[in-house]
Design a protein around this motif. Structure first.
Motif, PDB file in Angstrom:
ATOM      1  N   GLN A 261       3.886   5.605   4.376  1.00 53.89           N
ATOM      2  CA  GLN A 261       4.718   4.402   4.329  1.00 53.89           C
ATOM      3  C   GLN A 261       3.977   3.210   4.929  1.00 53.89           C
ATOM      4  O   GLN A 261       4.045   2.100   4.404  1.00 53.89           O
ATOM      5  N   GLN A 262       3.276   3.443   6.028  1.00 54.38           N
ATOM      6  CA  GLN A 262       2.489   2.366   6.630  1.00 54.38           C
ATOM      7  C   GLN A 262       1.396   1.890   5.677  1.00 54.38           C
ATOM      8  O   GLN A 262       1.158   0.688   5.557  1.00 54.38           O
ATOM      9  N   ALA A 263       0.766   2.815   4.964  1.00 53.82           N
ATOM     10  CA  ALA A 263      -0.265   2.442   3.998  1.00 53.82           C
ATOM     11  C   ALA A 263       0.342   1.612   2.868  1.00 53.82           C
ATOM     12  O   ALA A 263      -0.269   0.630   2.419  1.00 53.82           O
ATOM     13  N   GLN A 264       1.527   1.988   2.414  1.00 50.26           N
ATOM     14  CA  GLN A 264       2.200   1.218   1.359  1.00 50.26           C
ATOM     15  C   GLN A 264       2.493  -0.203   1.830  1.00 50.26           C
ATOM     16  O   GLN A 264       2.250  -1.172   1.098  1.00 50.26           O
ATOM     17  N   LEU A 265       3.003  -0.329   3.035  1.00 51.13           N
ATOM     18  CA  LEU A 265       3.313  -1.664   3.560  1.00 51.13           C
ATOM     19  C   LEU A 265       2.050  -2.499   3.767  1.00 51.13           C
ATOM     20  O   LEU A 265       2.053  -3.708   3.523  1.00 51.13           O
ATOM     21  N   SER A 266       0.982  -1.864   4.211  1.00 55.87           N
ATOM     22  CA  SER A 266      -0.244  -2.625   4.473  1.00 55.87           C
ATOM     23  C   SER A 266      -0.843  -3.192   3.191  1.00 55.87           C
ATOM     24  O   SER A 266      -1.638  -4.131   3.238  1.00 55.87           O
ATOM     25  N   GLN A 267      -0.464  -2.664   2.020  1.00 52.97           N
ATOM     26  CA  GLN A 267      -0.955  -3.172   0.739  1.00 52.97           C
ATOM     27  C   GLN A 267      -0.376  -4.552   0.416  1.00 52.97           C
ATOM     28  O   GLN A 267      -0.825  -5.211  -0.516  1.00 52.97           O
ATOM     29  N   MET A 268       0.619  -4.970   1.170  1.00 51.55           N
ATOM     30  CA  MET A 268       1.247  -6.266   0.908  1.00 51.55           C
ATOM     31  C   MET A 268       0.286  -7.418   1.175  1.00 51.55           C
ATOM     32  O   MET A 268       0.485  -8.522   0.677  1.00 51.55           O
ATOM     33  N   GLY A 269      -0.733  -7.182   1.986  1.00 54.24           N
ATOM     34  CA  GLY A 269      -1.748  -8.189   2.245  1.00 54.24           C
ATOM     35  C   GLY A 269      -1.156  -9.542   2.556  1.00 54.24           C
ATOM     36  O   GLY A 269      -0.248  -9.669   3.348  1.00 54.24           O
ATOM     37  N   GLY A 270      -1.647 -10.574   1.894  1.00 52.02           N
ATOM     38  CA  GLY A 270      -1.157 -11.926   2.110  1.00 52.02           C
ATOM     39  C   GLY A 270      -0.028 -12.302   1.176  1.00 52.02           C
ATOM     40  O   GLY A 270       0.233 -13.485   0.969  1.00 52.02           O
ATOM     41  N   ALA A 271       0.669 -11.318   0.597  1.00 52.71           N
ATOM     42  CA  ALA A 271       1.739 -11.601  -0.367  1.00 52.71           C
ATOM     43  C   ALA A 271       2.959 -12.244   0.290  1.00 52.71           C
ATOM     44  O   ALA A 271       3.716 -12.945  -0.367  1.00 52.71           O
ATOM     45  N   ILE A 272       3.157 -12.002   1.565  1.00 53.50           N
ATOM     46  CA  ILE A 272       4.294 -12.581   2.280  1.00 53.50           C
ATOM     47  C   ILE A 272       3.744 -13.679   3.192  1.00 53.50           C
ATOM     48  O   ILE A 272       2.802 -13.452   3.946  1.00 53.50           O
ATOM     49  N   PRO A 273       4.315 -14.870   3.115  1.00 52.82           N
ATOM     50  CA  PRO A 273       3.775 -15.983   3.904  1.00 52.82           C
ATOM     51  C   PRO A 273       3.946 -15.776   5.417  1.00 52.82           C
ATOM     52  O   PRO A 273       4.937 -15.218   5.872  1.00 52.82           O
ATOM     53  N   TYR A 274       2.933 -16.229   6.147  1.00 52.53           N
ATOM     54  CA  TYR A 274       3.033 -16.144   7.603  1.00 52.53           C
ATOM     55  C   TYR A 274       3.962 -17.234   8.112  1.00 52.53           C
ATOM     56  O   TYR A 274       4.208 -18.215   7.423  1.00 52.53           O
ATOM     57  N   TYR A 275       4.487 -17.080   9.239  1.00 57.98           N
ATOM     58  CA  TYR A 275       4.650 -15.978  10.157  1.00 57.98           C
ATOM     59  C   TYR A 275       5.812 -15.141   9.665  1.00 57.98           C
ATOM     60  O   TYR A 275       6.866 -15.694   9.359  1.00 57.98           O
ATOM     61  N   GLY A 276       5.617 -13.828   9.643  1.00 56.31           N
ATOM     62  CA  GLY A 276       6.652 -12.949   9.148  1.00 56.31           C
ATOM     63  C   GLY A 276       6.678 -11.649   9.916  1.00 56.31           C
ATOM     64  O   GLY A 276       5.726 -11.296  10.611  1.00 56.31           O
ATOM     65  N   ALA A 277       7.789 -10.941   9.762  1.00 54.90           N
ATOM     66  CA  ALA A 277       7.962  -9.652  10.428  1.00 54.90           C
ATOM     67  C   ALA A 277       8.867  -8.768   9.576  1.00 54.90           C
ATOM     68  O   ALA A 277       9.720  -9.273   8.850  1.00 54.90           O
ATOM     69  N   ILE A 278       8.659  -7.468   9.682  1.00 49.53           N
ATOM     70  CA  ILE A 278       9.539  -6.500   9.037  1.00 49.53           C
ATOM     71  C   ILE A 278      10.202  -5.674  10.126  1.00 49.53           C
ATOM     72  O   ILE A 278       9.533  -5.135  11.015  1.00 49.53           O
ATOM     73  N   ALA A 279      11.522  -5.591  10.040  1.00 50.11           N
ATOM     74  CA  ALA A 279      12.318  -4.768  10.956  1.00 50.11           C
ATOM     75  C   ALA A 279      12.934  -3.628  10.159  1.00 50.11           C
ATOM     76  O   ALA A 279      13.420  -3.839   9.047  1.00 50.11           O
TER      77      ALA A 279
ATOM     78  N   ASP B 105      -5.609 -21.723   8.722  1.00 45.92           N
ATOM     79  CA  ASP B 105      -5.851 -21.932   7.299  1.00 45.92           C
ATOM     80  C   ASP B 105      -4.592 -21.599   6.510  1.00 45.92           C
ATOM     81  O   ASP B 105      -3.942 -20.580   6.757  1.00 45.92           O
ATOM     82  N   HIS B 106      -4.232 -22.444   5.583  1.00 50.36           N
ATOM     83  CA  HIS B 106      -3.017 -22.257   4.788  1.00 50.36           C
ATOM     84  C   HIS B 106      -3.197 -21.253   3.650  1.00 50.36           C
ATOM     85  O   HIS B 106      -2.246 -20.894   2.987  1.00 50.36           O
ATOM     86  N   ARG B 107      -4.407 -20.780   3.435  1.00 48.56           N
ATOM     87  CA  ARG B 107      -4.697 -19.917   2.285  1.00 48.56           C
ATOM     88  C   ARG B 107      -4.587 -18.437   2.639  1.00 48.56           C
ATOM     89  O   ARG B 107      -5.566 -17.712   2.618  1.00 48.56           O
ATOM     90  N   GLY B 108      -3.395 -17.998   2.908  1.00 50.32           N
ATOM     91  CA  GLY B 108      -3.165 -16.566   3.071  1.00 50.32           C
ATOM     92  C   GLY B 108      -3.202 -16.084   4.494  1.00 50.32           C
ATOM     93  O   GLY B 108      -3.514 -16.810   5.424  1.00 50.32           O
ATOM     94  N   GLY B 109      -2.860 -14.831   4.609  1.00 51.63           N
ATOM     95  CA  GLY B 109      -2.792 -14.236   5.922  1.00 51.63           C
ATOM     96  C   GLY B 109      -3.162 -12.774   5.876  1.00 51.63           C
ATOM     97  O   GLY B 109      -3.789 -12.307   4.932  1.00 51.63           O
ATOM     98  N   GLU B 110      -2.743 -12.071   6.904  1.00 54.10           N
ATOM     99  CA  GLU B 110      -3.057 -10.656   7.012  1.00 54.10           C
ATOM    100  C   GLU B 110      -1.868  -9.886   7.546  1.00 54.10           C
ATOM    101  O   GLU B 110      -0.995 -10.443   8.212  1.00 54.10           O
ATOM    102  N   VAL B 111      -1.852  -8.610   7.237  1.00 51.82           N
ATOM    103  CA  VAL B 111      -0.808  -7.703   7.690  1.00 51.82           C
ATOM    104  C   VAL B 111      -1.280  -7.012   8.959  1.00 51.82           C
ATOM    105  O   VAL B 111      -2.423  -6.561   9.028  1.00 51.82           O
TER     106      VAL B 111
END
Length: 192
Positions: free
Chosen positions: A48-66, A30-36
């Protein structure tokens, strides 16, 4: 990991067969959002993990944070890669950017994924969130048409009419002059 090995891995990860729009529709999420998805790590605190998890579907999939483990949560070395055509490609891009920017000895690590809602690995076709959105327009009409993507950059393009394959590949490799830069690895994934 050497650059050659990364490119070989990336190219293998994207050796997908070309399919028609009907088959592609059944493979895409589905093109309508994603999950962290937070990955187990010893780098980030629970806060810090809780702060990052608040990003929800704000960043388009497929994505990663290093993140650079020795440089702190707010380091400029910490990098995100988003809107790629697979999680493997997003990881490669995020790690490359982070490792290039870090000043400490320890290599960067992936701490988070941005995935489509209800993600399941192993589908025959994966495309970024914006490419999946563009697929809706691609499906309209009965002309000759083709959809191309770049594993390395996340670029995508489609074309309709005579010579659609060549036109889609050219547009994908050129990029759009904004966030999508020139690519050299575009290939056709959907053709009708």
């Amino acid at each position: 990991m050497s650059t050659g090995l990364v490119m070989a891995f990336t190219n293998l990860a994207f050796a997908q067969d070309t399919m028609d729009a009907r088959s592609a529709r059944g493979q895409l999420f589905d093109h309508r959002g994603g999950e962290v998805v937070l990955l187990p790590n010893d780098v980030l605190t629970e806060e810090q993990q809780a702060q990052l998890s608040q990003m929800g579907g704000a960043i388009p999939y497929y994505g990663a944070i290093a993140v650079a483990p020795d440089e702190g949560f707010l380091s400029e070395a910490n990098q995100a890669a988003a809107n790629h055509h697979s999680i493997a490609s997003a990881e490669v891009a995020a790690l490359a950017a982070c490792n290039q920017a870090r000043t400490s000895a320890r290599a960067c690590v992936i701490v988070m994924h941005f995935l489509p809602r209800n993600y399941e690995a192993g589908r025959a076709l994966e495309m970024s969130q914006t490419a999946t959105e563009a697929f809706r327009e691609y499906r309209r009409g009965r002309d000759e048409k083709a959809f191309a993507i770049s594993a390395a950059t996340g670029n995508h393009a489609f074309a309709k009419g005579v010579g659609a394959v060549g036109l889609a590949l050219e547009a994908c490799n050129v990029g759009d002059g904004t966030e999508n830069t020139a690519a050299t690895d575009c290939y056709t994934v959907i053709q009708d």
